[in-house]
Write a protein that holds these residues in place. Structure first.
Motif, PDB file in Angstrom:
ATOM      1  N   THR A   3       0.833  -1.211   0.000  1.00  0.00           N
ATOM      2  CA  THR A   3       0.000   0.000   0.000  1.00  0.00           C
ATOM      3  C   THR A   3       0.863   1.255   0.000  1.00  0.00           C
ATOM      4  O   THR A   3       0.604   2.203  -0.745  1.00  0.00           O
ATOM      5  CB  THR A   3      -0.924   0.003   1.235  1.00  0.00           C
ATOM      6  OG1 THR A   3      -1.817  -1.101   1.145  1.00  0.00           O
ATOM      7  CG2 THR A   3      -1.712   1.295   1.312  1.00  0.00           C
ATOM      8  N   ILE A   4       1.895   1.263   0.845  1.00  0.00           N
ATOM      9  CA  ILE A   4       2.790   2.423   0.933  1.00  0.00           C
ATOM     10  C   ILE A   4       3.497   2.657  -0.395  1.00  0.00           C
ATOM     11  O   ILE A   4       3.623   3.800  -0.858  1.00  0.00           O
ATOM     12  CB  ILE A   4       3.824   2.211   2.063  1.00  0.00           C
ATOM     13  CG1 ILE A   4       3.115   2.170   3.421  1.00  0.00           C
ATOM     14  CG2 ILE A   4       4.878   3.316   2.053  1.00  0.00           C
ATOM     15  CD1 ILE A   4       4.017   1.824   4.574  1.00  0.00           C
ATOM     16  N   LYS A   7       1.043   4.173  -2.974  1.00  0.00           N
ATOM     17  CA  LYS A   7       0.797   5.590  -2.685  1.00  0.00           C
ATOM     18  C   LYS A   7       2.021   6.432  -3.035  1.00  0.00           C
ATOM     19  O   LYS A   7       1.893   7.523  -3.609  1.00  0.00           O
ATOM     20  CB  LYS A   7       0.435   5.770  -1.212  1.00  0.00           C
ATOM     21  CG  LYS A   7      -0.948   5.255  -0.849  1.00  0.00           C
ATOM     22  CD  LYS A   7      -1.326   5.652   0.568  1.00  0.00           C
ATOM     23  CE  LYS A   7      -2.759   5.255   0.874  1.00  0.00           C
ATOM     24  NZ  LYS A   7      -3.231   5.776   2.163  1.00  0.00           N
ATOM     25  N   LYS A 211     -10.356  12.376  10.854  1.00  0.00           N
ATOM     26  CA  LYS A 211     -10.375  11.687   9.568  1.00  0.00           C
ATOM     27  C   LYS A 211     -11.813  11.443   9.112  1.00  0.00           C
ATOM     28  O   LYS A 211     -12.122  11.452   7.930  1.00  0.00           O
ATOM     29  CB  LYS A 211      -9.658  10.343   9.674  1.00  0.00           C
ATOM     30  CG  LYS A 211      -8.160  10.424   9.915  1.00  0.00           C
ATOM     31  CD  LYS A 211      -7.578   9.034   9.986  1.00  0.00           C
ATOM     32  CE  LYS A 211      -6.084   9.069  10.272  1.00  0.00           C
ATOM     33  NZ  LYS A 211      -5.521   7.695  10.387  1.00  0.00           N
ATOM     34  N   ALA A 354       4.301  12.857   3.691  1.00  0.00           N
ATOM     35  CA  ALA A 354       3.483  11.708   4.082  1.00  0.00           C
ATOM     36  C   ALA A 354       1.999  12.046   4.003  1.00  0.00           C
ATOM     37  O   ALA A 354       1.185  11.232   3.550  1.00  0.00           O
ATOM     38  CB  ALA A 354       3.851  11.254   5.490  1.00  0.00           C
ATOM     39  N   THR A 355       1.635  13.250   4.424  1.00  0.00           N
ATOM     40  CA  THR A 355       0.231  13.673   4.351  1.00  0.00           C
ATOM     41  C   THR A 355      -0.237  13.760   2.913  1.00  0.00           C
ATOM     42  O   THR A 355      -1.331  13.299   2.573  1.00  0.00           O
ATOM     43  CB  THR A 355       0.047  15.039   5.045  1.00  0.00           C
ATOM     44  OG1 THR A 355       0.313  14.893   6.445  1.00  0.00           O
ATOM     45  CG2 THR A 355      -1.360  15.566   4.859  1.00  0.00           C
ATOM     46  N   ASN A 358      -0.649  10.373   1.442  1.00  0.00           N
ATOM     47  CA  ASN A 358      -1.751   9.623   2.035  1.00  0.00           C
ATOM     48  C   ASN A 358      -3.097   9.956   1.416  1.00  0.00           C
ATOM     49  O   ASN A 358      -4.072   9.220   1.634  1.00  0.00           O
ATOM     50  CB  ASN A 358      -1.800   9.881   3.546  1.00  0.00           C
ATOM     51  CG  ASN A 358      -2.381   8.711   4.296  1.00  0.00           C
ATOM     52  OD1 ASN A 358      -2.122   7.557   3.976  1.00  0.00           O
ATOM     53  ND2 ASN A 358      -3.177   8.996   5.311  1.00  0.00           N
ATOM     54  N   ALA A 362      -5.106   3.470  -1.855  1.00  0.00           N
ATOM     55  CA  ALA A 362      -4.184   2.348  -1.628  1.00  0.00           C
ATOM     56  C   ALA A 362      -4.047   1.468  -2.863  1.00  0.00           C
ATOM     57  O   ALA A 362      -3.085   0.713  -2.990  1.00  0.00           O
ATOM     58  CB  ALA A 362      -4.650   1.523  -0.441  1.00  0.00           C
ATOM     59  N   ASP A 436       3.774  15.408  10.551  1.00  0.00           N
ATOM     60  CA  ASP A 436       3.520  14.028  10.095  1.00  0.00           C
ATOM     61  C   ASP A 436       4.071  13.016  11.088  1.00  0.00           C
ATOM     62  O   ASP A 436       3.412  12.031  11.435  1.00  0.00           O
ATOM     63  CB  ASP A 436       4.163  13.794   8.722  1.00  0.00           C
ATOM     64  CG  ASP A 436       3.375  14.433   7.590  1.00  0.00           C
ATOM     65  OD1 ASP A 436       2.242  14.874   7.849  1.00  0.00           O
ATOM     66  OD2 ASP A 436       3.897  14.484   6.468  1.00  0.00           O
ATOM     67  N   PHE A 445      -2.421   9.442  12.306  1.00  0.00           N
ATOM     68  CA  PHE A 445      -2.132   9.737  10.894  1.00  0.00           C
ATOM     69  C   PHE A 445      -3.175   9.079  10.001  1.00  0.00           C
ATOM     70  O   PHE A 445      -3.530   7.942  10.203  1.00  0.00           O
ATOM     71  CB  PHE A 445      -0.738   9.225  10.547  1.00  0.00           C
ATOM     72  CG  PHE A 445      -0.272   9.693   9.198  1.00  0.00           C
ATOM     73  CD1 PHE A 445       0.166  10.985   9.037  1.00  0.00           C
ATOM     74  CD2 PHE A 445      -0.311   8.862   8.090  1.00  0.00           C
ATOM     75  CE1 PHE A 445       0.593  11.439   7.793  1.00  0.00           C
ATOM     76  CE2 PHE A 445       0.106   9.310   6.862  1.00  0.00           C
ATOM     77  CZ  PHE A 445       0.554  10.589   6.714  1.00  0.00           C
TER      78      PHE A 445
END
Length: 445
Positions: A3-4, A7, A211, A354-355, A358, A362, A436, A445
């Protein structure tokens, strides 16, 4: 991990496209006005580059530091801080030798390119995919609220009627409208009565951090589609295809009622009622310590809510895409203003790489990718217009001063301003990325 990587790949591709187009805007106007461009780089190249090739007067390349990109224009004080070249007499092909209005267009070229590209993307997205959304009026079972929703005064089962007595057509735009338009109240139907819920600055601060605030309330109906590793439900005898009907003798009307009941019996024995091959079956089992059965489910929500879809022809998509681009720009400017309102604590939501990464899904999805790229393009355009030396807006500010006053700031002053601007930008980058890290440590996060 996958997933990371997905992204990150979307973020890198999106930013690479936008950086190249932004720098091309500067490059294009520089060439129009016969100004020499010494370098055109994607990413920065301190000490060495990954790739470079020289064509004509310009060296094109890819640097190793993925923090943006740049064009090095002759006779201009920029991030390269090439002081030696500035000691020489101005040459006709140099930036500093051009009239102020030409230098202004060269500096605005990148921002213009970002805005134009965002509008083109929105036109293409609307033409290719149209627009699909959930009308607020079709959220017929009311809402299910998170802890944040409860804190601002909403309750599960409320039906949103209006925000500041204005109807919001798209359900997903209710929270953004509250935040961006600084709404003071929400009108809901609760237990058959219309109730006003006041929104304070403290509530806005909660909304900015959260969120999730609310989702449409979903009727309870679910079928087992699979199992998680070490599933207590599978060990107890649940089978794929079983349809869950109740728990400990209780039936449920909505999903939130089922979830709440599970949480009451964490790590405890329960009796699960399922329907298998048309017959009711009781299954005794122990819930996990997290209150989980360990099943993957199908919820049958496709036919619960009626979505609205608008299809656009080519000619229709052009004004609609431009309108979306303009509205997105307005919304981001409203969001930006919140940073100067300390009581909302909007600065705490400022994020770094990172934000930004995100916000991408995914799983690779071209519809989401292009929408996010258009949004980031507008962000880059607006951020670059900030009157901070080292950004395009800083150069534009000094050019306006020159055009109005008739006096050009000294090159020594511009050097110091450039250094100051770079320090400010570095501080902002460090602050955003520190936010972050803090969110990751706090698990928010």
């Amino acid at each position: 991990m996958e997933t990371i990587l997905i992204k990150a790949a979307q973020l890198i591709l999106s930013l690479s496209i936008l950086v190249v187009l932004h720098e091309f805007g500067h490059f294009m106007f520089a060439r129009i006005f016969k100004t020499r461009v010494e370098k055109f780089y994607l990413f920065f190249d301190p000490w060495f580059s990954l790739f470079k090739v020289k064509k004509g007067e310009t060296e094109y390349g890819v640097g190793w530091l993925p923090l943006g990109g740049y064009v090095k224009i002759s006779g201009m004080i920029d991030e390269s801080m090439d002081k030696e070249a500035m000691k020489q007499p101005p040459q006709p092909w140099e930036f500093r030798a051009k009239p102020a209005w030409q230098r202004l267009l060269i500096m605005l070229g990148g921002v213009l390119m970002n805005f134009i590209f965002a509008f083109i993307i929105y036109i293409g997205v609307l033409y290719a995919w149209g627009e699909t959304y959930l009308p607020t009026s079709n959220v017929k079972y009311g809402i299910e609220v998170s802890e944040t929703g409860e804190q601002i005064g909403l309750k599960t089962g409320d039906k949103i009627l209006t925000v500041d007595n204005q109807q919001i057509e798209n359900f997903n735009k209710i929270i953004p409208t509250i935040v961006l338009d600084d709404a003071k109240s929400i009108q809901v139907e609760r237990d058959g009565k219309v109730t006003d819920i006041e929104i304070t600055d403290a509530d806005l601060a909660l909304l900015l951090k959260s969120k999730s605030v609310m989702t449409p309330r979903i009727p309870f109906r679910m079928r087992v589609e699979g199992f998680t590793p070490d599933s207590p439900g599978e060990a107890a005898g649940i089978k794929i295809g079983d349809e869950i009907k109740g728990l400990n003798g209780k039936a449920f009307q909505f999903n939130d009622e089922w979830t709440n009941e599970l949480q009451k019996h964490k790590g405890k024995p329960i009796s699960l009622l399922v329907e298998r091959d048309g017959k009711p079956t009781e299954i005794a089992m122990n819930l996990s310590d997290e209150g989980m059965i360990g099943i993957q489910i199908k919820q049958f929500v496709d036919d619960v809510f009626e979505l609205k879809t608008i299809d656009y022809g080519l000619m229709e998509s052009i004004p609609a895409g431009i309108s979306r681009g303009v509205q997105t720009t307005k919304d981001y400017l409203k969001q930006f203003k919140l940073f100067f309102k300390p009581e909302t604590k909007a600065y705490e939501s400022l994020g770094g790489f990172a934000t930004i990464g995100n916000i991408f899904p995914a799983k690779w999805n071209w519809f989401s990718f292009w929408n996010m790229t258009a949004f980031i393009s507008i962000i880059l355009a607006i951020m670059n217009l900030l009157p901070i030396p080292a950004l395009d807006g800083g150069h534009v500010m000094f050019l306006f001063f020159e055009m109005i006053s008739g006096r050009k700031p000294s090159e020594k002053f511009l050097e110091y301003a450039q250094i100051t601007g770079m320090i400010i930008l570095l501080a902002l980058v460090l602050f955003a990325n520190a936010n972050d890290i803090i969110k990751m440590i706090n698990g928010t996060f």
